[in-house]
Structure formats: structure tokens, C-alpha cells
Design a protein around this motif. Structure first.
Motif, PDB file in Angstrom:
ATOM      1  N   GLU A 114     -40.271 -19.079 -35.348  1.00 25.10           N
ATOM      2  CA  GLU A 114     -41.567 -19.091 -34.668  1.00 25.10           C
ATOM      3  C   GLU A 114     -42.609 -19.806 -35.529  1.00 25.10           C
ATOM      4  OE1 GLU A 114     -44.653 -15.809 -32.788  1.00 25.10           O
ATOM      5  OE2 GLU A 114     -43.576 -15.360 -34.627  1.00 25.10           O
ATOM      6  N   ARG A 118     -44.319 -23.424 -34.534  1.00 29.10           N
ATOM      7  CA  ARG A 118     -45.772 -23.470 -34.303  1.00 29.10           C
ATOM      8  C   ARG A 118     -46.424 -24.516 -35.199  1.00 29.10           C
ATOM      9  NH1 ARG A 118     -47.021 -18.364 -34.584  1.00 29.10           N
ATOM     10  NH2 ARG A 118     -47.143 -18.086 -32.345  1.00 29.10           N
ATOM     11  N   TYR A 122     -47.959 -28.030 -33.830  1.00 27.09           N
ATOM     12  CA  TYR A 122     -49.366 -28.325 -34.083  1.00 27.09           C
ATOM     13  C   TYR A 122     -49.514 -29.614 -34.890  1.00 27.09           C
ATOM     14  CZ  TYR A 122     -54.019 -28.252 -36.027  1.00 27.09           C
ATOM     15  OH  TYR A 122     -55.281 -28.629 -36.405  1.00 27.09           O
ATOM     16  N   LEU A 142     -52.545 -25.497 -25.925  1.00 26.07           N
ATOM     17  CA  LEU A 142     -52.638 -24.219 -26.636  1.00 26.07           C
ATOM     18  C   LEU A 142     -51.612 -23.223 -26.106  1.00 26.07           C
ATOM     19  CD1 LEU A 142     -54.141 -22.386 -28.638  1.00 26.07           C
ATOM     20  CD2 LEU A 142     -55.722 -21.803 -26.790  1.00 26.07           C
ATOM     21  N   SER A 143     -51.363 -23.248 -24.804  1.00 21.79           N
ATOM     22  CA  SER A 143     -50.394 -22.346 -24.203  1.00 21.79           C
ATOM     23  C   SER A 143     -48.994 -22.584 -24.777  1.00 21.79           C
ATOM     24  CB  SER A 143     -50.370 -22.539 -22.677  1.00 21.79           C
ATOM     25  OG  SER A 143     -49.356 -21.760 -22.079  1.00 21.79           O
ATOM     26  N   SER A 146     -48.977 -21.509 -28.663  1.00 23.46           N
ATOM     27  CA  SER A 146     -49.118 -20.069 -28.888  1.00 23.46           C
ATOM     28  C   SER A 146     -48.145 -19.263 -28.040  1.00 23.46           C
ATOM     29  CB  SER A 146     -50.558 -19.641 -28.588  1.00 23.46           C
ATOM     30  OG  SER A 146     -50.716 -18.253 -28.760  1.00 23.46           O
ATOM     31  N   ASP A 147     -48.333 -19.281 -26.728  1.00 21.13           N
ATOM     32  CA  ASP A 147     -47.575 -18.380 -25.857  1.00 21.13           C
ATOM     33  C   ASP A 147     -46.103 -18.744 -25.776  1.00 21.13           C
ATOM     34  OD1 ASP A 147     -47.335 -16.208 -24.099  1.00 21.13           O
ATOM     35  OD2 ASP A 147     -47.520 -17.502 -22.359  1.00 21.13           O
ATOM     36  N   ASN A 150     -44.257 -17.810 -28.846  1.00 25.70           N
ATOM     37  CA  ASN A 150     -44.076 -16.353 -28.880  1.00 25.70           C
ATOM     38  C   ASN A 150     -42.939 -15.907 -27.966  1.00 25.70           C
ATOM     39  OD1 ASN A 150     -46.159 -16.089 -30.684  1.00 25.70           O
ATOM     40  ND2 ASN A 150     -47.685 -15.553 -29.151  1.00 25.70           N
ATOM     41  N   SER A 221     -54.287 -20.542 -19.076  1.00 19.71           N
ATOM     42  CA  SER A 221     -54.808 -20.786 -20.419  1.00 19.71           C
ATOM     43  C   SER A 221     -55.786 -21.951 -20.420  1.00 19.71           C
ATOM     44  CB  SER A 221     -53.651 -21.060 -21.382  1.00 19.71           C
ATOM     45  OG  SER A 221     -54.118 -21.317 -22.678  1.00 19.71           O
TER      46      SER A 221
END
Length: 607
Positions: A114, A118, A122, A142-143, A146-147, A150, A221
Motif C-alpha cells: 500500500e 501510494r 503520487y 485523489l480517489s 487514496s481510496d 486502500n 471524490s
């Protein structure tokens, strides 16, 4: 709202997200193997207590003829039970230790994957050029970062282990059944093909449904992120109810997509339960009949009854695990699609000769956006080192487009942008942008202290160097009056400061970088007269020893420039000093007359 190209899956992620993960994270393969080995040993230890229970029943029923008596060479029943209990205790200890180790390995692996995804995602997004970001909705990006990351972590944390545990349970229990009775083996395993086929059918049905869920999550989002960023505008236009309705619409789409998916995924567990019932009932009845007729020992019957439950009941977890898997695979496709994005603007490898002088030249520039018409046409501008040049013109003349090319946020369709005689396309980002100090019209300050924002472009600056830059930008006085001075937290985007204060901090930030070329984009367009005067004084001081390119709407801020370039229709219409252009009576003279007239008119009304 324009679609985001990153959300389209790449062929690699589309065909096999798991294979893409396996290839991408080669360094974690030994840990995956270790975690799988721990899970395998844990599953074996988890199955053994049912076997030992059957052995214990066999001891009670058969005594000196039991399996334990033959294996351990002990005839006393209680002694046999003590040995069985001791073995059982050892098995439980092994099961507990391997459970801890497997949990530690799988969950640690999930966290590391994870974290890596990420940061890597990014990093790739940050390296994409400005034009890419202008065509993408930040909320959707961003979704993914992040999401979606996750979602993958949740599957790796528990789902992978459950699948492996279920697989080995079927293997170990199947071996026990096969060694006991092929008839019972066939009956007990009869539900397994139904479950496997059902899993495949549900997986294929759920795959597009979860892709739709992740897309709708991105919509939510993106909408909320955009609205929070424009909250002051929403309030100013009393559009709260309209935006609530907009959020309600995208949230409804997300909810409906989830509900459709839930209806399908929830049907999976009842299907498995019916299959389990059939297998358990078959073992219960046929095994009991074999015991009654003396064809099967009671201990073995006990083992097989418990083993049937051990075999089939974990399969009920497949419903939840399948749900996690499909969500994770939909997210993985989006992650790898975003990681595979490449911008049109790539850095070069060259550096500038030291010391950097800051001479700027735009030669034969033709530029436009995407497939649109040319915005700049045949543009030729030379800014000698050490001089201050200004670019002016009416709205749409191409001023901001020119700055995009200087900073290399975009590349021209034709022509060259040269810094110290080197094409900027040949320069690395550090070489190019490290030589430039940029002050934009829309100043962005990060959530943090004033000092953090001032030193953003030069993190190793001393406190004295930070204060000196603030003094040059005439920001030191108002900073000293803040509650904690340079340690005052300015809030996200510098919301606790006025527009003029933010502008002076931005100027100080550029000065602290000590650039060879200072670029200012409408630096005084949104400030009051006092702040404009302060910025003009600052510019006079800081541009004395460096090259400066100033794009301005207020002509009063550039009247002392060495040369003023007037753009019209994407071309240089006029150039010269302020006095020369006013005397020529052309476009610049007209703009100057309008601004002077407005100023006089405003003064008359004030009186």
C-alpha cells in the motif's frame, strides 16, 4: 466535468491485475513465499485437532485395540488420552505461533505494498505535466491514490490469506477422506464443483459491477473535492442548495452502483450454504449407515463428520473474500492505469553553464492547446541578461501562454525557447526551473508556518536569509505583527492572510531562491495601491542584478522596464520603452490612456 484519461485500464492491468502486482513487486516475492508457507503450516495445524478428536473417541471406544495404542505402544486408556492431549496441546501451540507469523507477514506485506503504490502513484502524478493536470479532475486522481490503494490493502491484509487457507483446507481434508473412504470423499466433495463454478460465474458478473462502483466513487471524490476548494464562491453565489443537490446526485449514483453489486454478491453465500448442507447431510447419513453396519469405525466416523464441516464451512468466507477480491482488482486496474500515464513534456538531461546569466529568447514560437488553433504565432522575443522586460496586452493576447513556455509547462508546436542559449527542452527540471523564480497571479501557500512557505524553494536557508528575503519583498514588517511571527501557521492556501500579504510572501519565496531569471505573472493584479507600491519597490531592488520577465495588466507596474513587449493576436505588435510606446500612439498608448483615464475618473468620484 471532463473524463479522466487515467481511469481507462491499461492492457496489463486489464488482463491480469494480480500478475501485474506480482511483476511490479518482485522484491516482496520472498515475503509472499514465507507468508504462504506460514499459512500452509497453520492450516495443517488447524486441521489436526479434528483428527485427534477422532483418535480420542477411538481410544474410549476400542481401548487397547485403538489406533493410539498401536501408534504409541500404550495399552492403558487414560495414558493414551494423556498422550493425545499432549500432542493436541503441541498442535495448538504450533497453530497459534504460525497464525501470529502468517498474520504478521501478510498484514505487513499489505502495508508495504500500500505504501509503495501510494508513493509511486503520487510520484508519477506529480511528474506529469501541467497540461495533463488541467485536463484531469483532482478528486478522481485523489480517489485512486487514496481510496483505491486502500481497497487493495484490505484484500492483501485478509483476502489472500483466506483464499490460501481455504485451498489447503480442501487439500488436507481431502487427503483424510481419500485415505478413509472414496465413497464418502465423493459425497463430501460433491458441493465443491458447484461452489467453484458458482464463484467463476459470480466473479465474471461482479467484475464490471465493481469497476462501475470504483468509477462512481471517483465521481463522488471529485465533486466533493472541487466543492470544498470553491466553498467561498459557492457561498458568495448562495449556491449551497444547488451543490448539495449535485453531491446528492453523484452519491446516489455511487449508492445505486453499490446496491446492484451487493444484490449479486450477497446471493453467493446462500448458494454455498445449500451446497454445504448437501455435502454435510450426505456424510452424516452415509457415514452413520456404515458405522451401524460395522463397516466404519466410530472414531473415523467422528473425524469425517467434523472434517466435512471443516472442509465446507470455510467456503462460506468465499463470498466476502470474493467481494474483497473484485473491489481490489477494480482498484488495481485504476492504480496501474494511473501509474502508466505519461505526460507530453519530458525533461532533458543537460545543465546550464555556471554562472547562469538568465538570458531568455523565444525564437519563431508557434503554440496552441491540444488540437485548438494557434494562440501564439511567429513570436520572437529576446530578454538580455540582467534586464527587466515586460509583456502586456489585452485579455487573450497570449501572455500566460508565453509564460507556460518559459517555465516549460508546455512545449511549442514550432520554434525554440532558449535560456542562456540552450533550448529548454534539453535541460533537466532542476537546471531549468532551478534557475527561475516564479510568482504567479494565483499565489499558493501550503498549510504550515510562514517560514516553511518562505523557504519552500530553498529548504536549507538560514533564518537570516529568510528574513532578508522577506525584507526585500517588504513582507518582514507585517510578518513580525503576526501572532507567532515567522512561526505563525497560515492555513491551507494561506487563507489567514490577505491577498497582498500572500503576494509578498510569494515574492519573498522567489527572491530567497536567488534565481537568475525572475518571472512574475500579474503579480499586482489583485492587490491594493499600497501593496502595489511595495511590490514595485521590491522589484526595483531585486531585479537590479538579475533578469526579470514581468507579465502585467497594470501598466504602472512596468513603466520602468527596460523594454515592454505588446502582444496582440498572439504576435508582438509593438515593443519599446514606456515613453517610446506612449509617444508612438499605438496599442500600448491606448491601454495606458484607458488606465490613466480610469484612475482619474475614480479619483474624481472619490472627491
Amino acid at each position: 466535468m471532463s473524463p479522466v484519461p487515467t481511469l481507462l485500464p491499461t492492457s496489463d492491468a486489464e488482463t491480469s491485475p494480480l500478475r501485474a502486482l506480482w511483476r511490479h513487486h518482485r522484491r516482496y516475492r520472498p515475503r509472499v513465499v514465507a507468508a504462504a508457507a506460514a499459512t500452509t503450516l497453520n492450516t495443517a495445524a488447524d486441521v489436526l485437532p479434528e483428527l485427534l478428536l477422532g483418535v480420542a473417541v477411538d481410544v474410549v471406544v476400542r481401548g487397547s485395540d485403538s489406533f493410539a495404542a498401536t501408534l504409541f505402544g500404550v495399552e492403558d486408556r487414560f495414558s493414551q488420552l494423556v498422550i493425545v492431549a499432549a500432542v493436541n496441546a503441541g498442535v495448538w501451540v504450533i497453530e497459534s505461533i504460525t497464525d501470529y507469523v502468517a498474520s504478521l507477514l501478510w498484514r505487513g506485506l499489505a502495508q508495504d505494498v500500500e505504501h509503495d503504490l501510494r508513493v509511486e502513484t503520487y510520484t508519477n502524478v506529480q511528474e506529469l505535466d501541467v497540461s495533463w493536470h488541467e485536463g484531469s479532475a483532482p478528486g478522481r486522481v485523489l480517489s485512486v491514490i487514496s481510496d483505491d490503494v486502500n481497497q487493495l490493502e484490505r484484500f492483501l491484509d485478509t483476502g489472500a490469506r483466506v483464499i490460501l487457507h481455504t485451498f489447503w483446507t480442501v487439500v488436507f481434508v481431502g487427503a483424510v477422506f481419500a485415505a478413509t473412504s472414496w465413497t464418502l470423499t465423493l459425497l463430501a466433495f460433491l458441493p465443491v464443483p458447484v461452489i467453484v463454478i458458482g464463484s467463476i460465474v459470480f466473479q465474471r458478473r461482479l467484475e464490471p459491477l465493481y469497476a462501475r462502483v470504483r468509477a462512481r466513487a471517483g465521481d463522488v471524490s471529485a465533486t466533493i473535492s472541487t466543492n470544498l476548494g470553491g466553498l467561498s464562491t459557492i457561498k458568495a453565489f448562495t449556491a449551497e442548495a444547488r451543490e448539495v443537490e449535485r453531491v446528492r446526485e453523484v452519491s446516489t449514483g455511487y449508492r445505486d452502483a453499490n446496491l446492484t453489486t451487493i444484490r449479486w454478491s450477497s446471493a453467493f453465500v446462500p448458494l454455498i450454504r445449500m451446497a454445504i448442507l448437501a455435502g454435510f447431510t450426505s456424510t452424516l447419513l452415509l457415514g452413520g449407515w456404515l458405522v451401524i453396519n460395522g463397516r466404519l469405525e466410530v472414531g473415523l466416523y467422528t473425524i469425517l463428520v467434523f472434517m466435512t464441516q471443516r472442509l465446507l464451512w470455510p467456503l462460506t468466507d468465499l463470498g466476502e473474500t470474493l467481494d474483497l477480491y473484485q473491489r481490489a482488482m477494480a482498484s488495481t486496474r485504476r492504480i496501474f492505469a494511473l501509474m502508466s500515464e505519461r505526460g507530453d513534456t519530458r525533461p532533458g538531461a543537460s545543465s546550464l553553464a555556471l554562472p547562469v546569466r538568465g538570458r531568455l529568447e523565444l525564437r519563431g514560437i508557434r503554440f496552441g492547446y491540444a488540437d485548438g488553433p494557434d494562440v501564439l504565432r511567429g513570436l520572437d522575443i529576446v530578454v538580455p541578461a540582467g534586464e527587466t522586460h515586460a509583456v502586456v496586452g489585452t485579455t487573450g493576447a497570449g501572455k500566460s501562454s508565453l509564460l507556460r513556455l518559459v517555465l516549460r509547462f508546455s512545449d511549442p508546436r514550432e520554434g525554440q525557447v532558449l535560456l542562456d542559449g540552450t533550448d529548454v527542452r534539453e535541460l533537466g527540471w532542476d537546471a531549468l526551473r532551478g534557475a527561475i523564480g516564479y510568482v504567479s497571479q494565483d499565489v499558493f501557500l501550503f498549510h504550515g508556518t510562514v517560514r516553511d512557505n518562505l523557504a519552500y524553494g530553498r529548504v536549507d536557508a538560514t533564518d537570516e536569509q529568510v528574513r532578508e528575503a522577506a525584507r526585500l519583498a517588504e513582507a518582514d514588517a507585517f510578518i513580525a505583527e503576526l501572532p507567532q511571527g515567522y512561526d505563525t501557521v497560515v492555513g491551507e492556501r494561506g487563507q489567514t492572510l490577505s491577498g497582498g500579504q500572500r503576494q509578498r510572501i510569494a515574492l519573498a519565496r522567489a527572491i530567497l531562491r536567488d534565481p537568475a531569471l525572475l518571472v512574475l505573472d500579474e503579480a499586482t493584479s489583485a492587490v491594493d495601491t499600497e501593496t502595489e507600491a511595495a511590490i514595485q519597490r521590491s522589484l526595483a531592488a531585486v531585479t537590479a542584478s538579475r533578469t526579470a520577465l514581468v507579465v502585467a495588466h497594470r501598466l504602472s507596474t512596468v513603466r520602468d522596464a527596460d523594454r515592454i513587449w505588446v502582444l496582440a493576436g498572439g504576435r508582438v505588435a509593438e515593443s519599446g520603452s514606456h515613453d517610446e510606446l506612449v509617444a508612438a500612439g499605438g496599442i500600448y498608448a491606448g491601454l495606458w490612456a484607458v488606465q490613466i483615464g480610469e484612475a482619474v475618473g475614480a479619483g474624481s468620484r472619490a472627491r
